[in-house]
Scaffold this motif. Structure first.
Motif, PDB file in Angstrom:
ATOM      1  N   THR A  97      58.222  39.751 111.512  1.00 13.76           N
ATOM      2  CA  THR A  97      58.548  38.344 111.255  1.00 13.76           C
ATOM      3  C   THR A  97      57.351  37.663 110.614  1.00 13.76           C
ATOM      4  N   ILE A  98      57.556  37.140 109.413  1.00 13.35           N
ATOM      5  CA  ILE A  98      56.498  36.486 108.640  1.00 13.35           C
ATOM      6  C   ILE A  98      56.909  35.041 108.383  1.00 13.35           C
ATOM      7  N   SER A  99      56.017  34.119 108.686  1.00 13.91           N
ATOM      8  CA  SER A  99      56.234  32.703 108.381  1.00 13.91           C
ATOM      9  C   SER A  99      55.438  32.334 107.140  1.00 13.91           C
ATOM     10  N   ASP A 124      62.237  46.201 109.307  1.00 16.62           N
ATOM     11  CA  ASP A 124      63.138  45.098 108.963  1.00 16.62           C
ATOM     12  C   ASP A 124      62.314  43.813 108.869  1.00 16.62           C
ATOM     13  N   VAL A 125      62.276  43.207 107.689  1.00 13.54           N
ATOM     14  CA  VAL A 125      61.460  42.014 107.463  1.00 13.54           C
ATOM     15  C   VAL A 125      62.293  40.755 107.690  1.00 13.54           C
ATOM     16  N   HIS A 126      61.738  39.850 108.460  1.00 17.83           N
ATOM     17  CA  HIS A 126      62.384  38.559 108.713  1.00 17.83           C
ATOM     18  C   HIS A 126      61.440  37.469 108.207  1.00 17.83           C
ATOM     19  N   ILE A 127      61.871  36.713 107.200  1.00 12.96           N
ATOM     20  CA  ILE A 127      61.050  35.644 106.617  1.00 12.96           C
ATOM     21  C   ILE A 127      61.523  34.300 107.154  1.00 12.96           C
ATOM     22  N   THR A 128      60.609  33.520 107.711  1.00 16.14           N
ATOM     23  CA  THR A 128      60.899  32.152 108.118  1.00 16.14           C
ATOM     24  C   THR A 128      59.992  31.224 107.320  1.00 16.14           C
ATOM     25  N   THR A 129      60.442  29.987 107.105  1.00 17.38           N
ATOM     26  CA  THR A 129      59.636  29.038 106.338  1.00 17.38           C
ATOM     27  C   THR A 129      59.279  27.831 107.187  1.00 17.38           C
ATOM     28  N   SER A 130      58.033  27.403 107.048  1.00 18.90           N
ATOM     29  CA  SER A 130      57.532  26.238 107.769  1.00 18.90           C
ATOM     30  C   SER A 130      56.239  25.811 107.113  1.00 18.90           C
ATOM     31  N   SER A 131      55.984  24.508 107.110  1.00 17.98           N
ATOM     32  CA  SER A 131      54.708  24.004 106.587  1.00 17.98           C
ATOM     33  C   SER A 131      53.688  23.787 107.697  1.00 17.98           C
ATOM     34  N   SER A 132      54.104  24.000 108.946  1.00 14.96           N
ATOM     35  CA  SER A 132      53.214  23.783 110.090  1.00 14.96           C
ATOM     36  C   SER A 132      52.427  25.049 110.395  1.00 14.96           C
ATOM     37  N   LEU A 133      51.279  24.873 111.039  1.00 17.65           N
ATOM     38  CA  LEU A 133      50.513  26.012 111.494  1.00 17.65           C
ATOM     39  C   LEU A 133      51.271  26.705 112.629  1.00 17.65           C
ATOM     40  N   ASN A 140      57.535  33.153 117.912  1.00 15.13           N
ATOM     41  CA  ASN A 140      57.840  34.580 117.798  1.00 15.13           C
ATOM     42  C   ASN A 140      57.620  35.039 116.353  1.00 15.13           C
ATOM     43  N   VAL A 141      56.353  35.070 115.957  1.00 15.89           N
ATOM     44  CA  VAL A 141      55.969  35.379 114.585  1.00 15.89           C
ATOM     45  C   VAL A 141      54.819  36.381 114.614  1.00 15.89           C
ATOM     46  N   ASP A 142      54.876  37.386 113.727  1.00 15.53           N
ATOM     47  CA  ASP A 142      53.809  38.385 113.673  1.00 15.53           C
ATOM     48  C   ASP A 142      52.621  37.912 112.842  1.00 15.53           C
ATOM     49  N   ALA A 143      52.891  37.185 111.756  1.00 21.16           N
ATOM     50  CA  ALA A 143      51.821  36.704 110.885  1.00 21.16           C
ATOM     51  C   ALA A 143      52.378  35.574 110.020  1.00 21.16           C
ATOM     52  N   ALA A 144      51.479  34.858 109.370  1.00 19.57           N
ATOM     53  CA  ALA A 144      51.880  33.750 108.498  1.00 19.57           C
ATOM     54  C   ALA A 144      51.064  33.802 107.214  1.00 19.57           C
ATOM     55  N   ILE A 145      51.682  33.382 106.126  1.00 21.80           N
ATOM     56  CA  ILE A 145      50.951  33.208 104.864  1.00 21.80           C
ATOM     57  C   ILE A 145      50.777  31.715 104.667  1.00 21.80           C
TER      58      ILE A 145
END
Length: 298
Positions: A97-99, A124-133, A140-145
């Protein structure tokens, strides 16, 4: 004689309240009421026979005893999280899971994600979007860009790439009735702005030696840069592009760069992950793929 352990709920309330120095924010994190946090702290103080917090001028402060107690409690909870992480790692290692920011996902990540999936069909890649840290202890996120300068406390930041910023427009705009041969000609066109990069046009106009009163001419503003880019593709005006968001559109001829004046952006993209935890194989594979995909783009 072994000392009896105090209430686990009380310890959780203490650790959260001590980290935030706020009963309100601790309650929000633990999904309970502020009254519940207050009662749990009071019960813990009674169990320990020690006062842990002092209220001064509506601010919350730790007592000397609490400051001595906190590192051990925090370390204990970190050990619990790591132990649980190890326990669940095998059963959850195929979902990543990547945010990230919606614009970055739409304009850079998603067009390239197929190559990662081809190389790692077991993930299996799950992409979520958010502007927050991201709060890795809660979300429940593995990493964020994320975009910034990489100075986020309590996380591991791996540099990915930087951007340049420069005007872009539809090829049709160059063939219109109003010429666009030199920077001064933008005065006769609609400027497209992105609210999250609201200083880009000012910086570029300054570098081009153009008067800042051009910022007052007609324009349209969007809250996400991929919307700004799409408006430029549709011929609605001239956008201030950034490399990561317009590279593919320029390469495919949907956008053109009318001038050769480009400025380096003052920040860049980072892969952000939990600090101190075990890096799972799925995240390591994604990080290595990102590093290879962004090589030469910074």
């Amino acid at each position: 004689m072994t000392a009896r352990l105090p209430s686990l709920n009380g310890l959780r309330a203490f650790e959260a309240a001590a980290r935030h120095l706020s009963f309100t924010r601790a309650a929000s994190e633990l999904n309970v009421t502020q009254t519940a946090i207050s009662h749990q702290i009071k019960r813990l103080e009674e169990e320990l026979g020690v006062r842990l917090f002092v209220r001064q001028n509506r601010a919350l402060e730790l007592t000397t005893e609490a400051r001595d107690y906190l590192p051990g409690i925090r370390a204990a909870f970190n050990d619990l999280r790591l132990a649980t992480d190890r326990l669940l790692q095998k059963g959850n290692d195929n979902v990543l899971t990547i945010s990230t920011i919606a614009s970055f996902a739409a304009k850079w990540l998603l067009p390239r994600l197929g190559t990662f999936q081809e190389a790692h069909p077991e993930i299996d890649v799950h992409i979520t979007t958010s502007s927050s840290l991201i709060d890795f202890t809660r979300d429940n996120v593995d990493a964020a860009i994320r975009y910034g300068r990489g100075q986020w406390p309590g996380v591991r930041s791996a540099w990915l790439m930087a951007d340049e910023m420069f005007p872009v427009c539809s090829p049709a705009l160059l063939k219109g009735k109003r010429p666009l041969r030199q920077p001064e000609d933008i005065r006769h066109h609609t400027l497209l702005h992105t609210s999250s990069f609201d200083d880009d046009w000012r910086q570029w106009l300054t570098a081009a030696g153009l008067p800042l009163d051009m910022l007052g001419q007609r324009g349209v503003s969007f809250d996400m840069i991929f919307m700004t880019v799409q408006a430029a593709i549709d011929g609605s005006g001239i956008a201030m592009g950034r490399t990561s968001y317009v590279r593919d559109d320029v390469a495919k001829g949907r956008l053109v760069v009318p001038f050769d004046i480009a400025l380096p952006a003052d920040a860049g993209f980072y892969l952000v992950s939990p600090e101190g935890g075990i890096e799972r194989s799925k995240l390591r594979a994604f990080r290595e793929w990102l590093a290879a995909s962004t090589r030469g783009q910074s």
